[in-house]
Scaffold this active site. Structure first.
Site, PDB file in Angstrom:
ATOM      1  N   HIS A   1       0.853  -1.200   0.000  1.00 14.77           N
ATOM      2  CA  HIS A   1       0.000   0.000   0.000  1.00 14.77           C
ATOM      3  C   HIS A   1       0.883   1.243   0.000  1.00 14.77           C
ATOM      4  O   HIS A   1       1.721   1.418   0.881  1.00 14.77           O
ATOM      5  CB  HIS A   1      -0.913  -0.003   1.229  1.00 14.77           C
ATOM      6  CG  HIS A   1      -2.173   0.784   1.047  1.00 14.77           C
ATOM      7  ND1 HIS A   1      -2.176   2.097   0.643  1.00 14.77           N
ATOM      8  CD2 HIS A   1      -3.473   0.443   1.198  1.00 14.77           C
ATOM      9  CE1 HIS A   1      -3.430   2.537   0.566  1.00 14.77           C
ATOM     10  NE2 HIS A   1      -4.227   1.536   0.888  1.00 14.77           N
TER      11      HIS A   1
ATOM     12  N   HIS B   1       3.498 -19.686 -14.702  1.00 16.28           N
ATOM     13  CA  HIS B   1       2.458 -18.879 -15.343  1.00 16.28           C
ATOM     14  C   HIS B   1       2.331 -17.535 -14.624  1.00 16.28           C
ATOM     15  O   HIS B   1       2.507 -17.445 -13.401  1.00 16.28           O
ATOM     16  CB  HIS B   1       1.109 -19.606 -15.310  1.00 16.28           C
ATOM     17  CG  HIS B   1       1.161 -21.004 -15.830  1.00 16.28           C
ATOM     18  ND1 HIS B   1       1.264 -21.298 -17.180  1.00 16.28           N
ATOM     19  CD2 HIS B   1       1.141 -22.199 -15.186  1.00 16.28           C
ATOM     20  CE1 HIS B   1       1.299 -22.608 -17.336  1.00 16.28           C
ATOM     21  NE2 HIS B   1       1.225 -23.176 -16.148  1.00 16.28           N
TER      22      HIS B   1
ATOM     23  N   HIS C   1      -2.610  -8.131 -14.244  1.00 21.06           N
ATOM     24  CA  HIS C   1      -3.874  -7.422 -14.418  1.00 21.06           C
ATOM     25  C   HIS C   1      -3.940  -6.735 -15.777  1.00 21.06           C
ATOM     26  O   HIS C   1      -3.065  -5.943 -16.135  1.00 21.06           O
ATOM     27  CB  HIS C   1      -4.041  -6.389 -13.297  1.00 21.06           C
ATOM     28  CG  HIS C   1      -5.133  -5.403 -13.546  1.00 21.06           C
ATOM     29  ND1 HIS C   1      -6.419  -5.799 -13.848  1.00 21.06           N
ATOM     30  CD2 HIS C   1      -5.139  -4.044 -13.552  1.00 21.06           C
ATOM     31  CE1 HIS C   1      -7.170  -4.715 -14.018  1.00 21.06           C
ATOM     32  NE2 HIS C   1      -6.411  -3.653 -13.846  1.00 21.06           N
TER      33      HIS C   1
ATOM     34  N   HIS D   1      -7.721  -8.076 -24.997  1.00 18.58           N
ATOM     35  CA  HIS D   1      -8.270  -8.015 -26.357  1.00 18.58           C
ATOM     36  C   HIS D   1      -9.704  -8.531 -26.410  1.00 18.58           C
ATOM     37  O   HIS D   1     -10.570  -7.919 -27.056  1.00 18.58           O
ATOM     38  CB  HIS D   1      -7.381  -8.842 -27.291  1.00 18.58           C
ATOM     39  CG  HIS D   1      -7.846  -8.846 -28.720  1.00 18.58           C
ATOM     40  ND1 HIS D   1      -8.742  -9.779 -29.212  1.00 18.58           N
ATOM     41  CD2 HIS D   1      -7.549  -8.021 -29.762  1.00 18.58           C
ATOM     42  CE1 HIS D   1      -8.964  -9.538 -30.485  1.00 18.58           C
ATOM     43  NE2 HIS D   1      -8.251  -8.487 -30.851  1.00 18.58           N
TER      44      HIS D   1
ATOM     45  N   ASN E   1     -10.699  -4.325 -20.026  1.00 24.10           N
ATOM     46  CA  ASN E   1     -10.304  -4.228 -18.623  1.00 24.10           C
ATOM     47  C   ASN E   1     -11.541  -4.495 -17.766  1.00 24.10           C
ATOM     48  O   ASN E   1     -12.404  -3.629 -17.615  1.00 24.10           O
ATOM     49  CB  ASN E   1      -9.729  -2.833 -18.341  1.00 24.10           C
ATOM     50  CG  ASN E   1      -9.288  -2.666 -16.894  1.00 24.10           C
ATOM     51  OD1 ASN E   1      -9.527  -3.531 -16.045  1.00 24.10           O
ATOM     52  ND2 ASN E   1      -8.651  -1.547 -16.600  1.00 24.10           N
TER      53      ASN E   1
END
Length: 496
Positions: free
Chosen positions: A303, A387, A391, A420, A424
Site C-alpha cells: 500500500h 504462469h 492485471h 483483447h 479491462n
C-alpha cells in the site's frame, strides 16, 4: 596475420554455466547429504552384521525412558500439526461471459461518441486515438445502459447490471462445484464504483436464501486489485473458522462510472473498462484437497497511500463542469512501478530459489560497497513461476511488467488476450487470464501461478497459487467457444 581469437562468450554458452550454478545452489543440501550418507553406508559395511548386532544388544533401554520419549514425540507432533496454518484450497471458479447483445465494437463505440459529444470533435478524436492503441478487440461488451444515447444510468440500471454479472457467475460456480448456497459460511464481494444500500452481499444472500449466520463482507472503493484483497480476507477468516466454505465475488459495475464530460484524464475509463465478474469458491476442508484446482501459497499486499501522489493517481472527483468521473494521473505508470518494486521485494524471498536470492544479494552488496553504478540484478521470476496473470489494465501496464520482469511473449499472452477479448474487467481480469491458461491446456499438476494486480490508493497486490492437478478445458469457461482463435496478432495501432 595470425587468426583472431574466437569469441569465447558465444562459444562457451554462458547460459549453461548459469544453469549449472542454479542447479548447484538450489540442490546444495542434497549434494552435502550424499557424501555423509555414503560415509555412513561404508562404515556399516565395514563393521559387518555381527558387530552391528552386538552394539544393538549392548544398549540398555529403560521402560520409563521409552514412555517419556514416546510421549514427547507425540506431544511435539500434536503441537506442530495444530499450530500449522490450514491449507486454503481454490475448489473452482467461474467467470461471467457477456451476451452478444452487449457487444461494443469500435464502429459502434465511435458512432455513439460522435452522437453524444456532437460538435466537440476533440473528445471524439481523443477517444479514437485511445481505442486505436488500447489493445482491445471488437468483442468487448458494455452494459445495456451505456448503449443508450446519451447514457443516463439510474439505480435500476446499476442493479440490473450487478444482478446479471454476479448471479450468472455464481450460478455457474454452484453448478460446477455441486455445493448448495446454504453450505457457504463466508461471503465476500468487492466492487469499487457501485455501493448500494442494501449492499450487494445482501442482494446475494436474498437471491440464494443463504443462512442467517453467514459472515458477509462488502468491499468498495479499492480499485482493480481488490480481488486479491478479498482473497486475503477470505484466507484469514478460513484460518479461524474450520471446515468452512468462502465464496468470493470480484466484479466492477461500470454503469454508474460512465463519464460524459471532456476531461481527457477522465475519458480513459470509458475507453478501457468493460463488463466482467468472477465467483471463486475457497475451502479449508481437507476432503476438498483432492478435487480443488489450486492451493493458496502466498498473498502479499503493498500500500502506497501514505504518498500524496500515489493516493491521488486514481481519483474520483468532479471536473471543472461539475461532471463526476475517475481521473487517471499521467504519473500512474511511475507510481505503479514503485509499488511493484516494493511488492516483489517482499514476495521474492518467499518464492525465489536460493540461486537467485544469492545473486541479488551479491549485486546489492557490490553496489553498496564497490560501485553504485553497477546495474541492479533483476531476479528471474521465471524460475519461481510457470504462469503469470498480470492485471489487464491496459497495454502499457502489460508492456511495462513484461519489460521489468523480463518475461517472454508467452508469459504475458493470457493478459494480452484477455484485454483483447474482454477489455479491462477490473478485479476479475485475473480470473479470465487464469481461465485462458487452463483453456489452452497449459496448467499442469505442480505448476505455480503468480497473480499481480494494481489498484487505486495506490496498491499492488500479489497472490501465488500452486496447481493441485492437471486441468482440462472447462465447457463453462468464457473462452470455450473461441479459444481456438487465440492468440491473435495485436498491432500497435488499429486504424479506425
Amino acid at each position: 596475420m595470425p587468426p583472431a581469437l574466437p569469441n569465447f562468450s558465444s562459444s562457451v554458452k554462458l547460459k549453461y554455466v548459469k544453469l549449472g550454478y542454479q542447479y548447484l545452489v538450489n540442490h546444495i543440501l542434497t549434494f552435502l547429504l550424499i557424501p555423509i550418507m555414503a560415509g555412513i553406508v561404508v562404515e556399516l559395511l565395514r563393521l559387518g552384521p555381527d558387530e552391528i548386532l552386538r552394539i544393538w544388544n549392548s544398549l540398555e533401554f529403560d521402560l520409563v525412558q521409552i514412555l517419556c520419549s514416546g510421549f514427547l514425540i507425540i506431544f511435539v507432533a500434536t503441537v506442530y500439526f495444530m499450530s500449522r496454518p490450514r491449507h486454503i484450497y481454490l475448489v473452482d471458479y467461474s467467470c461471467f461471459k457477456p451476451p452478444v447483445t452487449c457487444r461494443a465494437p469500435f464502429s459502434t463505440f465511435m458512432e455513439h461518441s460522435r452522437l453524444i459529444n456532437g460538435a466537440n470533435t476533440k473528445v471524439v478524436d481523443f477517444e479514437m486515438r485511445i481505442l486505436e492503441r488500447s489493445g482491445l478487440g471488437e468483442e468487448t461488451c458494455l452494459p445495456p445502459a451505456i448503449h443508450y444515447i446519451p447514457p443516463k444510468p439510474t439505480m435500476a440500471d446499476c442493479r440490473a447490471e450487478a444482478e446479471l454479472v454476479i448471479f450468472s457467475s455464481i450460478d455457474s460456480l454452484l453448478k460446477k462445484t455441486g455445493i448448495k448456497p446454504k453450505d457457504v459460511d463466508i461471503l465476500i464481494l468487492n466492487c469499487s464504483m457501485f455501493s448500494p444500500t442494501p449492499s450487494m452481499t445482501a442482494m446475494i444472500v436474498n437471491k440464494y436464501k443463504m443462512r442467517g449466520n453467514i459472515k458477509s463482507f462488502n468491499l468498495s472503493g479499492m480499485g482493480c486489485s481488490a480481488g486479491l484483497i478479498s482473497i486475503d480476507l477470505a484466507r484469514d477468516l478460513l484460518q479461524v473458522h474450520p471446515n468452512s466454505y468462502a465464496l468470493v465475488v470480484s466484479t466492477e459495475i461500470i454503469t454508474p462510472s460512465f463519464y460524459g464530460g471532456s476531461q481527457r484524464s477522465m475519458l480513459l475509463p470509458n475507453c478501457l473498462f468493460r463488463m466482467g465478474s468472477a465467483a471463486i469458491l475457497l475451502s479449508n476442508r481437507r476432503k476438498d484437497g483432492w478435487r480443488a484446482k489450486y492451493r493458496l501459497a502466498h498473498v502479499v499486499r503493498t500500500h502506497k497511500g501514505a504518498d500524496d501522489k500515489a493516493y491521488r493517481c486514481v481519483y474520483e472527483e468532479e471536473d471543472p463542469q461539475g461532471i463526476r468521473g475517475v481521473s487517471l494521473s499521467k504519473e500512474l505508470m511511475v507510481i505503479a512501478g514503485e509499488a511493484l518494486k516494493s511488492n516483489i521485494t517482499t514476495i521474492g524471498p518467499l518464492v525465489l530459489p536460493a540461486s537467485e536470492q544469492l545473486l541479488f544479494l551479491f549485486t546489492l552488496i557490490g553496489r553498496k560497497l564497490f560501485n553504485p553504478k553497477w546495474k541492479p540484478y533483476i531476479p528471474d521470476f521465471k524460475q519461481a513461476f510457470e504462469h503469470f496473470c498480470i492485471h489487464a489494465g491496459g497495454r502499457a501496464v502489460i508492456d511495462e511488467l513484461q519489460k521489468n520482469l523480463q518475461l517472454s511473449a508467452e508469459h504475458v499472452e493470457a493478459s494480452r488476450m484477455t484485454l483483447h477479448r474482454f477489455g479491462n474487467t477490473s478485479s476479475s481480469s485475473l480470473w479470465y487470464e487464469l481461465s485462458y491458461i487452463e483453456s489452452k491446456g497449459r496448467m499442469k499438476r505442480g505448476d505455480r501461478v503468480w497473480q499481480i494486480a494494481f489498484g487505486s490508493g495506490f496498491k499492488c497486490n500479489s497472490a501465488v497459487w500452486k496447481c493441485n492437478r492437471t486441468i482440462k478445458a472447462d465447457p463453462e469457461s468464457p473462452w470455450f467457444d473461441c479459444i481456438d482463435r487465440y492468440p491473435v496478432h495485436i498491432p500497435e495501432i488499429v486504424k479506425l
